[in-house]
Design a protein around this motif. Sequence first.
Motif, PDB file in Angstrom:
ATOM      1  N   ILE A 235      45.253  43.526  37.518  1.00 58.25           N
ATOM      2  CA  ILE A 235      44.326  42.457  37.175  1.00 58.25           C
ATOM      3  C   ILE A 235      43.460  42.951  36.021  1.00 58.25           C
ATOM      4  CG2 ILE A 235      42.615  43.222  38.895  1.00 58.25           C
ATOM      5  CD1 ILE A 235      41.891  40.277  39.316  1.00 58.25           C
TER       6      ILE A 235
ATOM      7  N   GLU B 177      41.688  33.811  43.510  1.00 62.79           N
ATOM      8  CA  GLU B 177      42.793  33.000  42.990  1.00 62.79           C
ATOM      9  C   GLU B 177      43.820  33.867  42.257  1.00 62.79           C
ATOM     10  OE1 GLU B 177      40.056  28.975  42.326  1.00 62.79           O
ATOM     11  OE2 GLU B 177      40.725  30.174  40.606  1.00 62.79           O
ATOM     12  N   GLN B 178      43.338  34.888  41.526  1.00 63.84           N
ATOM     13  CA  GLN B 178      44.233  35.753  40.763  1.00 63.84           C
ATOM     14  C   GLN B 178      45.053  36.687  41.644  1.00 63.84           C
ATOM     15  OE1 GLN B 178      40.887  36.766  37.706  1.00 63.84           O
ATOM     16  NE2 GLN B 178      42.819  37.321  36.729  1.00 63.84           N
ATOM     17  N   THR B 179      44.516  37.028  42.817  1.00 64.86           N
ATOM     18  CA  THR B 179      45.188  38.012  43.685  1.00 64.86           C
ATOM     19  C   THR B 179      45.881  37.377  44.888  1.00 64.86           C
ATOM     20  OG1 THR B 179      43.124  38.384  44.913  1.00 64.86           O
ATOM     21  CG2 THR B 179      43.569  39.842  43.049  1.00 64.86           C
TER      22      THR B 179
END
Length: 241
Positions: A141, A187-189
């Motif tokens: 990330i 949301e990204q993970t």
Amino acid sequence: MSTPLKLLIVDDEPLAHQVLLHHLAAHADVVVQGHCYSAAEAMAVLATQPVDLIVLDIQLPVLTGLQMLKLLAEPPQVVLVTAYAEFALEGFALDVTDYLLKPVSGERLALAMDKVRRRAGLLAPVAVPAAATPAAESAHIVLKVDRELRRFDLKTICCFEGYGNYVKVWQGEKMTLVSATLKAISEQTADYGFVQVHKSFLVNPQQVQSLDSQSLRLSNLQQIRIGEAFKEQARRIFTPR
């Protein structure tokens, strides 16, 4: 017997000294070298009596604890103990070992002392286990740290902790403060199995060592309380798929 850790308590409140002494009594390898009630007094003591650790309040008369740290040429390890959360960013920028909020519990101080021991080479470092899937092995990330973008390998992250307009990224004992929201990171993970267990915590299931109905323990020894609204998804961390 190993060499004891020499400690100096610096706080302008006598009661704070008593609380710390009570908790430190459980640590046989710690010797309280002295008590100071101002930064000036502490600097005078440190000039003649080097110590391994300063347990330091921030709000001191005349000179603050952070100002004092900036004046020390070679400061020992420092655990900041304060009633104010807003100084955490500046404190970690000065490479303090830990940052505790008053009132300090014996359990929280014990975790801080283990971090001190590891930095001093008196305990083995906490191993960060690898993630379980090949996809997670290469996953990362990108987050903003100060004015730069930095890449973090997800397999090394124990948890993300919401902190106002920032998020703390915990990799073992290392904490990095990033400009982001916990919602955006969630949301990204999401595709990599990270689980929200509290309104302020998003954890890596591969880093969870133990779990009960109220809290969980991570590989870096962090104990995280499970929020009522997140108990069902927290229970699924140890459920085989």
